[in-house]
Design an enzyme around this catalytic site. Structure first.
Site, mmCIF file in Angstrom:
data_model
loop_
_atom_site.group_PDB
_atom_site.id
_atom_site.type_symbol
_atom_site.label_atom_id
_atom_site.label_comp_id
_atom_site.label_asym_id
_atom_site.label_seq_id
_atom_site.Cartn_x
_atom_site.Cartn_y
_atom_site.Cartn_z
ATOM 1 C CG ASP A 48 -39.692 -22.168 6.085
ATOM 2 O OD1 ASP A 48 -39.546 -23.085 6.916
ATOM 3 O OD2 ASP A 48 -38.967 -21.157 6.082
ATOM 4 C CG ASP A 80 -20.277 -30.692 15.325
ATOM 5 O OD1 ASP A 80 -20.000 -31.889 15.137
ATOM 6 O OD2 ASP A 80 -19.426 -29.846 15.666
ATOM 7 N N GLY A 105 -8.333 -31.019 13.595
ATOM 8 C CA GLY A 105 -8.047 -32.349 14.127
ATOM 9 C C GLY A 105 -7.031 -32.274 15.252
ATOM 10 C CG HIS A 121 -17.176 -30.839 13.099
ATOM 11 N ND1 HIS A 121 -17.236 -30.290 14.362
ATOM 12 C CD2 HIS A 121 -15.855 -30.912 12.792
ATOM 13 C CE1 HIS A 121 -16.008 -30.041 14.806
ATOM 14 N NE2 HIS A 121 -15.157 -30.401 13.872
ATOM 15 C CB SER A 131 -12.688 -28.408 14.112
ATOM 16 O OG SER A 131 -12.554 -29.724 14.583
ATOM 17 C CG LEU A 191 -42.625 -19.459 7.363
ATOM 18 C CD1 LEU A 191 -44.010 -18.824 7.232
ATOM 19 C CD2 LEU A 191 -41.593 -18.629 6.594
#
Length: 519
Positions: A278, A420, A107, A458, A193, A276
């Site tokens: 899946d 994110d 932060g 994130h 971050s 693929l």
């Protein structure tokens, strides 16, 4: 540009260092020697406490015996009359492995987190592995990490932007030398971050500070990133239901079921792009999602969304533009594991909204300069970026010039979660592409690797695999010259895939019935 090999110089340096360590006395950490560190003399340093912890348990994790030092650097009264300092926590284990580890922040910092050596998800804290570990509050501590008012004080802004990591690293290395009687042989930085941003700042501004840096999901250009914050608020406010005072309630714009419907549709549309079918998307960067297929033909139902929802979701992912239609920040990838609700919507059923973008205060006082605590991001003028550009010089990590870091033998592992919804993985990808342009693909691969992680938000949580040994890889790269070859595991369903350094991506090879990295 071409970077000349410095292998011979590093070998010679390593030999001289080894000889130095062989003849330098090593000190044993005890209760007495730890407490004596409080008298250590260092410029602008006040050690608040030095305590030998024999049986430390934090969040159910038992840590080895270590000396914990809490201190403050450059204590002062700011121009705003508030008390400032760069606070830090340094922990030195009894059984030291001769390595220094800086634990990145998060932060806008604002508190000294326990320096236990937070590692990438699923890997042990580095204090348990024998590293000496430091952390910092980023140069301010007002009792709340959400208090962004430090951005109104210029030196505090600079300390947060890049200075505190250098201050704490230098002081920590001096304290380590005092405690053990020898210097750290190698130094590492790991963070995500804001910690990722700090790692990139270190490579750019303090190139000799760390031998290896792991920078994850970095808020590397958050001045522009917060244009996406304001853009999201403005876009959602236009279509969200209003309360009796005309204020938008974002949680009513995108109920949970609609978000899950959209994310599931992203997975359905983009599943086979990795070779693929899946039920999972392992090459999210190939996904060119078309949300129009979900729009209701008539009234809103459980299996469709409104045109307003489709338009808002698309505009948020396309990113902010000015009145001329010019891009102001990178788009967001479409990823089925995106943390869209946490960042853009929240769960508040009445004003104020509580999504991360709606409650953010740093957009007012940190990532715009001069800061203004009364600034209203809901009415942002996307043609006026002067305050954003003014802040960039203090906090952004966007230069591709890491020449000194490279010439010193530094290694960088960079990664970004493709889901994110707060920080654009495309923005990080574009920065890495500037490295490729500056140094060339072949040379860049000798000192930096970038990984895109599908299915994760994130905080590296989501439906994609999230466990990979980044620290182990960077140490082997720095100390043994082993170029990283990592696997990533976990996810829903649980799976293991090779981590493919950009610009390659993972794809299924039907001939070998295995996963490969392809261009």
């Amino acid at each position: 540009m071409s970077i000349k090999s410095t292998a011979a110089a590093r070998i010679a340096l390593a030999a001289s260092i080894s000889a130095f360590f062989a003849t330098t006395a090593s000190a044993d950490l005890t209760d007495q020697s730890c407490e004596a560190i409080t008298d250590f003399a260092y410029p602008d340093l006040r050690i608040e406490s030095a305590q030998y912890l024999q049986d430390a348990i934090i969040r159910d994790v038992a840590y080895p015996p270590h000396c914990r030092v809490l201190g403050f650097l450059e204590e002062r009264t700011g121009t705003d009359g508030k008390a400032y300092a760069t606070g830090f926590d340094l922990r030195m284990p009894q059984d030291w492995n001769d390595r220094f580890f800086f634990q990145g922040g998060g932060g806008t910092d604002g508190s000294v987190r326990n320096a236990v050596g937070t590692n990438t998800r699923g890997n042990p804290d580095t204090l348990t592995l024998g590293y000496a570990v430091a952390s910092t509050d980023g140069g301010h501590n007002f009792g709340s990490r959400s208090d962004a008012s430090f951005g109104l004080e210029r030196k505090a802004l600079i300390d947060y932007g890049y200075n505190s990591v250098e201050l704490v690293s230098l002081a920590s290395k001096a304290l380590i030398r005092e405690a053990y009687g020898r210097h750290a042989k190698t130094s590492y930085f790991l963070g995500a971050s804001n910690g990722g941003r700090q790692g990139l700042q270190a490579a750019m501004r303090h190139p000799n500070m760390f031998d290896g840096i792991v920078a994850g999901t970095p808020i590397k250009e958050q001045t522009r990133g917060h244009l996406a914050t304001a853009w999201s608020l403005v876009v959602l406010a236009e279509m969200a239901p209003k309360d009796d005072q005309g204020r938008p309630i974002l949680s009513k714009a995108f109920p949970d079921a609609d978000i899950e419907l959209i994310l599931g549709d992203i997975t359905t549309q983009c599943d086979g792009l990795d070779g693929l079918d899946d039920g999972v998307v392992d090459s999210a960067r190939l996904c060119n999602y078309d949300i129009s297929t979900l729009i209701c033909d008539a009234e809103k139902g459980e299996d469709c969304i409104t045109p307003a929802q489709a338009t808002a979701f698309s505009k948020i992912h396309e990113g902010p533009v000015n009145s001329k239609g010019e891009e102001l920040y990178a788009p967001m990838p479409y990823d089925g594991g995106a943390d869209f609700k946490i960042w853009h919507i929240g769960d508040a059923e009445e004003w104020p909204n509580n999504g991360r973008r709606a409650r953010n205060q740093s957009i007012k006082m940190v990532f715009r300069q001069p800061g203004d605590p009364n600034f209203d991001p809901w009415s942002f003028d996307f043609d006026d970026l002067a305050a954003v550009e003014n802040a960039s010089q203090f906090v952004d990590a966007k230069s591709p010039d890491i020449d000194a870091f490279v010439l010193g033998g530094g290694k960088l592992i960079l990664y970004h979660a493709m889901g994110d919804s707060g920080i654009s993985a495309i923005d990080t990808t574009r920065w890495f592409e500037t490295l490729l342009e500056r140094y060339g693909v072949t040379e860049t691969a000798k000192f930096a690797q970038f990984y895109q992680l599908p299915g994760l938000g994130h905080g590296r949580l989501g439906i994609g695999p999230s466990k990979f040994p980044a620290l182990e890889a960077i140490v082997a790269w720095v100390e043994e010259g082993q170029v990283p070859e990592m696997q990533i595991s976990g996810g829903t369903p649980e799976r293991t895939r090779p981590m493919c350094p950009y610009p390659t991506f993972v794809t299924w090879n039907p001939s070998s019935e295995n996963w490969d990295c392809q261009d």
